[in-house]
Design a protein around this motif. Structure first.
Motif, mmCIF file in Angstrom:
data_model
loop_
_atom_site.group_PDB
_atom_site.id
_atom_site.type_symbol
_atom_site.label_atom_id
_atom_site.label_comp_id
_atom_site.label_asym_id
_atom_site.label_seq_id
_atom_site.Cartn_x
_atom_site.Cartn_y
_atom_site.Cartn_z
ATOM 1 N N ALA A 123 16.974 21.551 38.358
ATOM 2 C CA ALA A 123 17.836 22.614 38.882
ATOM 3 C C ALA A 123 18.712 22.100 40.022
ATOM 4 O O ALA A 123 19.903 22.435 40.106
ATOM 5 C CB ALA A 123 16.981 23.784 39.372
ATOM 6 N N THR A 124 18.139 21.266 40.883
ATOM 7 C CA THR A 124 18.900 20.725 42.020
ATOM 8 C C THR A 124 20.008 19.798 41.550
ATOM 9 O O THR A 124 21.166 19.912 41.980
ATOM 10 C CB THR A 124 17.956 19.977 42.976
ATOM 11 O OG1 THR A 124 16.936 20.859 43.435
ATOM 12 C CG2 THR A 124 18.721 19.414 44.160
ATOM 13 N N VAL A 125 19.656 18.879 40.656
ATOM 14 C CA VAL A 125 20.660 17.935 40.141
ATOM 15 C C VAL A 125 21.743 18.691 39.373
ATOM 16 O O VAL A 125 22.935 18.380 39.483
ATOM 17 C CB VAL A 125 19.997 16.873 39.249
ATOM 18 C CG1 VAL A 125 21.048 15.968 38.613
ATOM 19 C CG2 VAL A 125 19.023 16.040 40.061
ATOM 20 N N GLY A 126 21.338 19.707 38.606
ATOM 21 C CA GLY A 126 22.319 20.498 37.868
ATOM 22 C C GLY A 126 23.280 21.224 38.787
ATOM 23 O O GLY A 126 24.490 21.253 38.543
ATOM 24 N N ALA A 127 22.757 21.805 39.873
ATOM 25 C CA ALA A 127 23.612 22.523 40.827
ATOM 26 C C ALA A 127 24.589 21.573 41.516
ATOM 27 O O ALA A 127 25.770 21.903 41.709
ATOM 28 C CB ALA A 127 22.745 23.225 41.873
ATOM 29 N N ILE A 128 24.108 20.386 41.886
ATOM 30 C CA ILE A 128 24.981 19.405 42.543
ATOM 31 C C ILE A 128 26.051 18.914 41.573
ATOM 32 O O ILE A 128 27.223 18.756 41.942
ATOM 33 C CB ILE A 128 24.148 18.227 43.081
ATOM 34 C CG1 ILE A 128 23.228 18.711 44.212
ATOM 35 C CG2 ILE A 128 25.057 17.104 43.586
ATOM 36 C CD1 ILE A 128 22.251 17.669 44.695
ATOM 37 N N ALA A 129 25.650 18.681 40.314
ATOM 38 C CA ALA A 129 26.620 18.224 39.310
ATOM 39 C C ALA A 129 27.686 19.282 39.058
ATOM 40 O O ALA A 129 28.883 18.963 38.960
ATOM 41 C CB ALA A 129 25.897 17.867 38.007
ATOM 42 N N PHE A 130 27.274 20.540 38.958
ATOM 43 C CA PHE A 130 28.241 21.635 38.804
ATOM 44 C C PHE A 130 29.223 21.658 39.967
ATOM 45 O O PHE A 130 30.437 21.823 39.787
ATOM 46 C CB PHE A 130 27.517 22.978 38.737
ATOM 47 C CG PHE A 130 27.223 23.447 37.340
ATOM 48 C CD1 PHE A 130 28.215 23.469 36.366
ATOM 49 C CD2 PHE A 130 25.958 23.890 36.989
ATOM 50 C CE1 PHE A 130 27.950 23.897 35.081
ATOM 51 C CE2 PHE A 130 25.677 24.321 35.711
ATOM 52 C CZ PHE A 130 26.673 24.329 34.752
ATOM 53 N N SER A 131 28.708 21.507 41.178
ATOM 54 C CA SER A 131 29.552 21.614 42.363
ATOM 55 C C SER A 131 30.529 20.457 42.470
ATOM 56 O O SER A 131 31.549 20.563 43.157
ATOM 57 C CB SER A 131 28.684 21.678 43.626
ATOM 58 O OG SER A 131 27.962 20.475 43.814
ATOM 59 N N GLY A 132 30.236 19.342 41.793
ATOM 60 C CA GLY A 132 31.141 18.199 41.834
ATOM 61 C C GLY A 132 32.437 18.415 41.080
ATOM 62 O O GLY A 132 33.407 17.672 41.275
ATOM 63 N N LYS A 133 32.480 19.460 40.247
ATOM 64 C CA LYS A 133 33.695 19.748 39.472
ATOM 65 C C LYS A 133 34.901 19.953 40.378
ATOM 66 O O LYS A 133 35.986 19.412 40.128
ATOM 67 C CB LYS A 133 33.471 20.999 38.628
ATOM 68 C CG LYS A 133 34.703 21.515 37.899
ATOM 69 C CD LYS A 133 34.619 23.004 37.671
ATOM 70 C CE LYS A 133 34.604 23.760 38.969
ATOM 71 N NZ LYS A 133 34.525 25.231 38.806
ATOM 72 N N ALA A 134 34.722 20.726 41.443
ATOM 73 C CA ALA A 134 35.837 21.009 42.346
ATOM 74 C C ALA A 134 36.354 19.736 43.002
ATOM 75 O O ALA A 134 37.563 19.569 43.203
ATOM 76 C CB ALA A 134 35.402 22.006 43.417
ATOM 77 N N ILE A 135 35.447 18.832 43.326
ATOM 78 C CA ILE A 135 35.843 17.573 43.966
ATOM 79 C C ILE A 135 36.693 16.743 43.008
ATOM 80 O O ILE A 135 37.741 16.194 43.388
ATOM 81 C CB ILE A 135 34.594 16.774 44.396
ATOM 82 C CG1 ILE A 135 33.674 17.640 45.271
ATOM 83 C CG2 ILE A 135 35.001 15.501 45.121
ATOM 84 C CD1 ILE A 135 34.310 18.175 46.526
ATOM 85 N N ILE A 136 36.263 16.668 41.750
ATOM 86 C CA ILE A 136 36.995 15.879 40.756
ATOM 87 C C ILE A 136 38.370 16.490 40.496
ATOM 88 O O ILE A 136 39.371 15.772 40.360
ATOM 89 C CB ILE A 136 36.169 15.777 39.457
ATOM 90 C CG1 ILE A 136 34.940 14.894 39.697
ATOM 91 C CG2 ILE A 136 37.007 15.228 38.316
ATOM 92 C CD1 ILE A 136 34.041 14.751 38.507
ATOM 93 N N VAL A 137 38.438 17.805 40.419
ATOM 94 C CA VAL A 137 39.726 18.469 40.202
ATOM 95 C C VAL A 137 40.682 18.180 41.356
ATOM 96 O O VAL A 137 41.862 17.862 41.145
ATOM 97 C CB VAL A 137 39.528 19.991 40.028
ATOM 98 C CG1 VAL A 137 40.869 20.715 40.018
ATOM 99 C CG2 VAL A 137 38.776 20.284 38.731
ATOM 100 N N LYS A 138 40.188 18.279 42.584
ATOM 101 C CA LYS A 138 41.033 18.004 43.749
ATOM 102 C C LYS A 138 41.506 16.558 43.751
ATOM 103 O O LYS A 138 42.657 16.268 44.117
ATOM 104 C CB LYS A 138 40.269 18.308 45.039
ATOM 105 C CG LYS A 138 39.881 19.767 45.224
ATOM 106 C CD LYS A 138 41.083 20.657 45.481
ATOM 107 C CE LYS A 138 41.631 20.513 46.871
ATOM 108 N NZ LYS A 138 42.708 21.496 47.147
ATOM 109 N N LEU A 139 40.647 15.635 43.344
ATOM 110 C CA LEU A 139 41.048 14.227 43.262
ATOM 111 C C LEU A 139 42.139 14.038 42.208
ATOM 112 O O LEU A 139 43.109 13.304 42.427
ATOM 113 C CB LEU A 139 39.833 13.352 42.923
ATOM 114 C CG LEU A 139 38.811 13.113 44.039
ATOM 115 C CD1 LEU A 139 37.592 12.388 43.489
ATOM 116 C CD2 LEU A 139 39.437 12.323 45.185
#
Length: 310
Positions: free
Chosen positions: A24-40
């Motif tokens: 659950a923790t890794v999944g939540a962190i991976a989901f949250s990384g989407k915004a970072i990749i989009v901004k990049l």
């Protein structure tokens, strides 16, 4: 012969819980990384229509395979099922994803994640409007705290970005509303089709819609983008889209939806941390205070909801 003591059963159960929490923790962190990749990716001059097309293009084979795998040996879909899948694919994945991508071109990743984290409150409000479900005083308090946190961060960001921040926040909020509609209407189909099959089919629909949207709105020459955009989109489609979907579903199987949702509270914090480290976004007292309020409000909201259900 005496039966095995309870201690002999405890380690496997403890291991199952620990594994579920990690997933659950890794999944939540991976989901949250989407915004970072989009901004990049936005730093390379790509627009939302093209960027989401590439993300969904790379994700399409994964979700199509998921839909096929979960449909083996299952009853054929009825016309009503297909209409439901189409509707949920539009609201839950196509529209929610596009609005989110568009909003991220105007606001910080931190504010985007905090807005999206209001989703449980939006589901409750839709339940009030659609089904006249009552909202308890404790739930209302949790909602008030959470929205105060978002408004705090938004008020600070609009001072820096002006009207663009207002537009971006509105787009991301509408994205959260769209996904809340998906959650509110998906219950019956989930029970009939199963979560994996529904997710696979609905996301396949969304992938196709994003590709068709690009074909209709952009010339073919728009597909020529910087190589970094391709690699970031591939990473987004796999690590931040398909992988966390599977991880969260595996976590729910082990520890339940409630614990998985609570573990998801690491999402906003990880987004803010990655925004500061990777994107160079400022970490101010306003962001810190807003984040604490949002997470505290959702904690109060979900805790009282479970207590009432019990």
């Amino acid at each position: 012969m005496n039966p095995s003591p309870p201690e002999s059963i405890a380690p496997p159960a403890t291991k199952k819980i620990a594994t579920g929490l990690v997933l659950a923790t890794v999944g939540a962190i991976a989901f949250s990384g989407k915004a970072i990749i989009v901004k990049l990716a936005y730093r390379y001059g790509v627009d939302a229509v093209t960027l989401i097309m590439y993300r969904m293009l790379f994700a399409l084979p994964i979700f199509a395979l998921m839909a096929w795998w979960s449909s083996r040996g299952m009853p054929a879909l009825t016309r009503k099922d297909w209409l439901g899948i189409l509707g949920l694919g539009v609201t839950g994945y196509y529209l929610a994803s596009y609005l989110d991508f568009a909003g991220l071109s105007y606001i910080s990743a931190s504010l985007e994640r905090l807005i999206l984290y209001l989703n449980p409150t939006l589901v409750l409000l839709l339940g009030l409007v659609l089904y006249q479900r009552k909202i308890t005083r404790q739930q209302a308090l949790g909602m008030l705290i959470s929205y105060a946190g978002v408004l705090l961060v938004f008020g600070h960001e609009i001072q820096l970005e002006g009207g663009d921040a207002a537009l971006g926040a509105l787009l991301v909020f509408l994205s959260a509303v769209s996904y809340a509609i998906y959650l509110s209407f998906s219950g019956e189909l989930v029970q009939r089709l199963g979560s994996l099959r529904l997710v696979g089919l609905a996301t396949t629909v969304a992938c196709l819609l994003c590709i068709v949207q690009f074909v209709l709105l952009r010339p073919w020459s728009a597909m020529i983008v910087a190589p970094e955009v391709i690699w970031l989109s591939l990473l987004n489609a796999t690590l931040c889209t398909a992988v966390p979907v599977l991880l969260v579903m595996m976590a729910i199987e082990r520890v339940g939806a409630g614990v998985t949702a609570q573990t998801g509270m690491v999402g906003p914090m990880s987004t803010i941390l990655m925004g500061v480290v990777i994107l160079g976004e400022p970490f101010t007292a306003w962001v810190a205070a807003g984040t604490v309020l949002v997470i505290a409000g959702i904690f109060v909201f979900t805790r009282t909801g479970r207590s009432a259900a019990g």
